[in-house]
Write an enzyme that holds these catalytic residues in place. Structure first.
Site, PDB file in Angstrom:
ATOM      1  N   ALA A 154       0.832  -1.206   0.000  1.00 14.00           N
ATOM      2  CA  ALA A 154       0.000   0.000   0.000  1.00 14.00           C
ATOM      3  C   ALA A 154       0.863   1.251   0.000  1.00 14.00           C
ATOM      4  CB  ALA A 154      -0.936  -0.006   1.203  1.00 14.00           C
ATOM      5  N   TYR A 155       1.871   1.274   0.851  1.00 10.56           N
ATOM      6  CA  TYR A 155       2.734   2.442   0.948  1.00 10.56           C
ATOM      7  C   TYR A 155       3.475   2.679  -0.367  1.00 10.56           C
ATOM      8  CZ  TYR A 155       6.141   5.735   2.832  1.00 10.56           C
ATOM      9  OH  TYR A 155       6.909   6.855   3.057  1.00 10.56           O
TER      10      TYR A 155
END
Length: 298
Positions: A154-155
Site C-alpha cells: 500500500a505504501y
C-alpha cells in the site's frame, strides 16, 4: 536580513500532517525563515501546540485531508485569516507493513486514501491560491516511489502514485507560473519509524537493504533540505543526496529486489502491522464516508 529570510519572509505556507515528525520539522524550518504557517491534520491538540511553538503567525486546522468539502472550507479559512497561500507542502502520510494477503483491507485502503488521494485533495483545494500567487507545491514522496519493496504494497503504491501525480501536475501548471517539486526521502527518525521497528517484518526489511539505505536521518536535517528546495523552487530534492543515483538504476530495481526477496523471505512468516505510529492511529480513528467524518471504534 539573510538571503533565506528575503526569499520566503512574509509568505504563507500550508503544511499537511504538521502535528509531528517531518511535517512539524518542516513547519519550524519554514517559520525560522519568516514564513507564516497553516498546519492541517487530524490531531487537533498536537497541531495547536505546534502552532504556538512557531515564531511567526501560525494557525492550525483539524481536518481530514481526504475530505473534499472540509478541505475546501479549510482553504477558504486559511485565505481569510492568513492571506493567499504561496507554498503548499503535501506531507501527511501513513504506512502499514506485512503480507498483502493478510493485511486489513480497511487499513490498506486508508494508506492509499491518505497518501495519494489526500495529496490530490490538498492540491485541488489550494491550487487556486497558488495560481494567484504563482506559488510552489511540494509533494513529499519516498525512496519507495523509486523502488517498491515487498511487505509494503500500500505504501509503495501510494508513493509511486504521488510521484506520478506531481510530475503530471508540474507539466500542467508550468505555463501558469506554479512550480511543483517532489521530495524523495529515506528513513526518518519519527514516531512512525520507531513504531515500525517494533515489528519483525520492518526490522527484517531494513536489515536486507544496502547499508546507506538503512540509515535513519533526523527530521531537522530532512526539513532543512526540503525547505531549501522550496526556496529554490526545485523540481526535486533527494534526502539523503545519494538517493538521486537510485534513479539511474530504477529499471533494474524490481528484478534485484525480487531476487533478494526470493532468498530472504521464502522461509519466514510475518504478520501485518496495521497503521503505524500516532499519525496512523489518528487516521484509523477518522474515516470518511459520504463526505462526513465518522469515528472508527477500533
Amino acid at each position: 536580513m539573510t538571503d533565506h529570510e528575503r526569499l520566503l519572509s512574509g509568505r504563507t505556507a500550508v503544511v499537511t500532517g504538521g502535528a509531528r515528525g517531518l511535517g512539524k520539522a518542516i513547519a519550524k524550518e519554514l517559520a525560522a525563515r519568516g514564513v507564516n504557517v497553516a498546519l492541517l491534520g487530524l490531531e487537533e491538540d498536537a497541531l495547536a501546540r505546534t502552532a504556538t511553538e512557531l515564531p511567526t503567525v501560525s494557525r492550525s486546522w483539524p481536518v481530514d485531508i481526504t475530505d473534499d468539502d472540509a478541505m475546501v472550507h479549510a482553504a477558504e479559512d486559511v485565505h481569510r485569516l492568513m492571506g493567499p497561500v504561496s507554498i503548499v507542502v503535501a506531507n501527511a502520510g501513513v504506512a502499514e507493513a506485512g503480507p498483502f494477503l493478510d493485511s486489513d483491507p480497511a487499513s490498506w485502503r486508508r494508506v492509499i486514501e491518505v497518501n495519494l488521494i489526500g495529496s490530490a485533495v490538498t492540491a485541488r483545494s489550494f491550487l487556486p491560491q497558488l495560481l494567484d500567487t504563482r506559488g510552489h507545491y511540494l509533494q513529499i514522496a519516498s525512496i519507495a516511489s523509486i523502488g517498491a519493496v515487498p511487505m509494503m504494497s500500500a505504501y509503495c503504491a501510494s508513493k509511486a502514485g504521488v510521484e506520478s501525480f506531481a510530475n503530471s501536475l508540474r507539466a500542467e501548471t508550468a505555463p501558469c507560473g506554479v512550480s511543483v517539486g517532489i521530495a524523495y526521502v529515506n528513513w526518518i527518525d519519527t514516531d512512525m519509524i520507531r513504531d515500525a521497528d517494533r515489528y519483525t517484518v520492518m526490522r527484517k526489511l531494513r536489515s536486507h537493504m544496502p547499508q546507506p539505505a538503512r540509515a535513519v536521518s533526523s527530521v531537522e536535517h530532512m526539513a532543512h533540505r526540503v525547505v531549501t528546495s522550496v526556496e529554490r523552487r526545485a523540481s526535486s530534492v533527494y534526502a539523503p543526496g545519494w538517493l538521486r543515483s537510485s534513479q539511474l538504476v530504477r529499471g533494474v530495481l524490481p528484478g534485484v529486489i525480487t531476487q533478494v526477496a526470493r532468498r530472504k523471505l521464502t522461509h519466514s512468516r510475518y504478520t501485518a502491522t496495521g497503521l503505524l505510529g500516532a499519525g496512523g492511529r489518528a487516521a484509523r480513528r477518522a474515516t470518511v464516508r459520504n463526505g462526513g467524518r465518522t469515528a472508527d471504534p477500533r
